[in-house]
Design an enzyme around this catalytic site. Sequence first.
Site, PDB file in Angstrom:
ATOM      1  CG  ASN A 139      -8.654  -2.415  -2.833  1.00  0.00           C
ATOM      2  OD1 ASN A 139      -7.013  -2.675  -2.068  1.00  0.00           O
ATOM      3  ND2 ASN A 139      -9.138  -1.281  -1.753  1.00  0.00           N
ATOM      4  CG  ASP A 193      -2.074  -1.236   1.444  1.00  0.00           C
ATOM      5  OD1 ASP A 193      -1.232  -2.584   1.473  1.00  0.00           O
ATOM      6  OD2 ASP A 193      -3.232  -1.263   0.897  1.00  0.00           O
ATOM      7  CG  HIS A 234      -9.834  -2.253   4.074  1.00  0.00           C
ATOM      8  ND1 HIS A 234     -11.371  -2.740   3.568  1.00  0.00           N
ATOM      9  CD2 HIS A 234      -8.675  -1.977   4.037  1.00  0.00           C
ATOM     10  CE1 HIS A 234     -10.174  -1.431   3.015  1.00  0.00           C
ATOM     11  NE2 HIS A 234      -9.497  -1.030   3.400  1.00  0.00           N
ATOM     12  CE1 TYR A 241      -2.277   2.966  -2.200  1.00  0.00           C
ATOM     13  CE2 TYR A 241      -4.362   3.540  -1.029  1.00  0.00           C
ATOM     14  CZ  TYR A 241      -3.066   2.796  -1.299  1.00  0.00           C
ATOM     15  OH  TYR A 241      -2.975   2.341   0.025  1.00  0.00           O
ATOM     16  CG  HIS A 293      -4.273  -6.337  -1.464  1.00  0.00           C
ATOM     17  ND1 HIS A 293      -3.473  -5.200  -1.324  1.00  0.00           N
ATOM     18  CD2 HIS A 293      -5.502  -4.743  -0.669  1.00  0.00           C
ATOM     19  CE1 HIS A 293      -3.883  -4.007  -1.242  1.00  0.00           C
ATOM     20  NE2 HIS A 293      -5.412  -3.797  -0.924  1.00  0.00           N
ATOM     21  CG  HIS A 343      -7.076  -4.100   1.613  1.00  0.00           C
ATOM     22  ND1 HIS A 343      -7.657  -3.268   0.948  1.00  0.00           N
ATOM     23  CD2 HIS A 343      -8.408  -4.694   1.838  1.00  0.00           C
ATOM     24  CE1 HIS A 343      -8.615  -2.804   0.609  1.00  0.00           C
ATOM     25  NE2 HIS A 343      -8.962  -4.200   1.854  1.00  0.00           N
ATOM     26  CB  VAL A 344      -5.436  -3.253   7.296  1.00  0.00           C
ATOM     27  CG1 VAL A 344      -5.138  -2.403   8.354  1.00  0.00           C
ATOM     28  CG2 VAL A 344      -6.487  -4.435   6.815  1.00  0.00           C
ATOM     29  CG  HIS A 345      -3.550   1.550   4.620  1.00  0.00           C
ATOM     30  ND1 HIS A 345      -4.619   2.734   4.442  1.00  0.00           N
ATOM     31  CD2 HIS A 345      -3.951   1.305   3.578  1.00  0.00           C
ATOM     32  CE1 HIS A 345      -5.140   2.519   2.831  1.00  0.00           C
ATOM     33  NE2 HIS A 345      -4.353   1.821   2.466  1.00  0.00           N
ATOM     34  CG  ASP A 396      -4.308  -0.900  -2.279  1.00  0.00           C
ATOM     35  OD1 ASP A 396      -4.448  -1.682  -3.710  1.00  0.00           O
ATOM     36  OD2 ASP A 396      -4.953  -0.738  -0.877  1.00  0.00           O
TER      37      ASP A 396
HETATM   38 FE   FE2 Z   1      -6.196  -1.802  -0.722  1.00  0.00          FE
END
Ligand code: FE2
Length: 464
Positions: A230, A165, A325, A196, A315, A352-354, A193
């Site tokens: 995503n 990400d 998420h 963006y 991801h 995915h999870v920041h 990711d």
């Molecule tokens: Fe993501």
Amino acid sequence: MKLNHLALFFSLVVFLTISVVSHAGVTSSYVRVAEPSEEMALEVFPPPSGYNAPEQVHITQGDHNGRAMIISWVTPVNDDGSNIVNYWVAGTNETTKLSVEASTTSYRYFDYTSGFLHHATIKGLEYDTKYFYELGSGRSTRQFNFMTPPKVGPDVPYTFGIIGDLGQTYASNQTLANYMSNPKGQAVLMVGDLSYADDHPNHDQRKWDSYGRFVEPSAAYQPWIWAAGNHEIDYDANIGETQAFKPYMNRYNVPYKASQSTSPLWYSIKRASAYIIVLSSYSAFDKYTPQNSWLESELKKVNREETPWLFVLVHAPWYNSNNYHYMEGESMRVTFEPWCVENKVDIVFAGHVHAYERSERVSNIKYNITDGLSYPVKNPSAPIYITIGDGGNIEGIANDFTYPQPSYSAYREASFGHAMLEIKNRTHALYTWHRNQDNEPVVADSLWVKNRHFLPEEDEAVSV
Ligand SMILES: [Fe+2]
């Protein structure tokens, strides 16, 4: 009680306290302020100077064993020679230069037309050798270099960086600078990711260009192993863009055919002593689907005597205790977790999870529709699950963990950062997570990972 008995008593209390605490999961007290991460402006990344100069250069492994490299770059126009890469072994006479022709594409997305996207595969490289390569012509020529990996084998040391990400914010910039400041990293495992671009009006495709320029200082010199997230889907029916993954798949080529995959979204490579399987959270994976059939036969091909280390990149995390998420990876976990346990996968990396999180070795594979056994239990054959969607993104940090911390969660922290995995031999690898702190990488989580094939029952130990 005599004095020495008192001392013994208190020592015992302290020891027991430490023992209990050390078995509980840790939620780090270091919590970064949860502000949206500010993105670097397009102007921060101008194209290189010179007529038709090659830009956004990035490389990735080009075959299954590490003897090929895919070189990718972009040129504004498609003149003769724009699609040629010249290369040679470092230290040899430049008259020994070889060249390969790229295949060239271009794509349209809403009101944007891309530059010319070149992808060339250099084959037949020697192992463990430094190569130079050159793109462009005349005064616009640009030169880069890379090291090929050592020959695949069980005790070959190798160090991967792990980034997820990433985005292109000031936090992303710090993450990339911190990774690059460590000379140990030889290749990057990128868990999806990327740019963006889709967070901008009409998925502003110029952000894909600026992202390519942003990562070039690393990605042109060492392979980044890409997984799709995503933010790579870029599906937007409102603007007539219904071909999923169009920008990503045009810009980032991977060697999927070398592992008999039928899609660039899932594939595998061998590199040094590691076997790396890349999965797609956003492609069909249920029984009878291409990804499912591929993974089933793929796992049978892994020879742990040749590549002791088995990693999966995906991801959406399967184990994660952040409200952000939460459980989005659950259906894929239910589908693929039994295979990962059965095949003793060492680590599953996700993004995915920041935020950052590392799990215990747990599994939750007993459940069937009637028995009710639906909870994670300790399992030495299970992978460690690492969520590393903390590269920098544009949406900010995810600092909303669930409480109490679940027993499967060993360490979690809402900070940006990256990880390093230093494979030492067939049994041991040193894993470290480096938080971005005060413009420095600080090791906040560290573990000696014990190989699941050669040391199947041994617990890991926190190393610092
Ligand atoms: Fe993501």
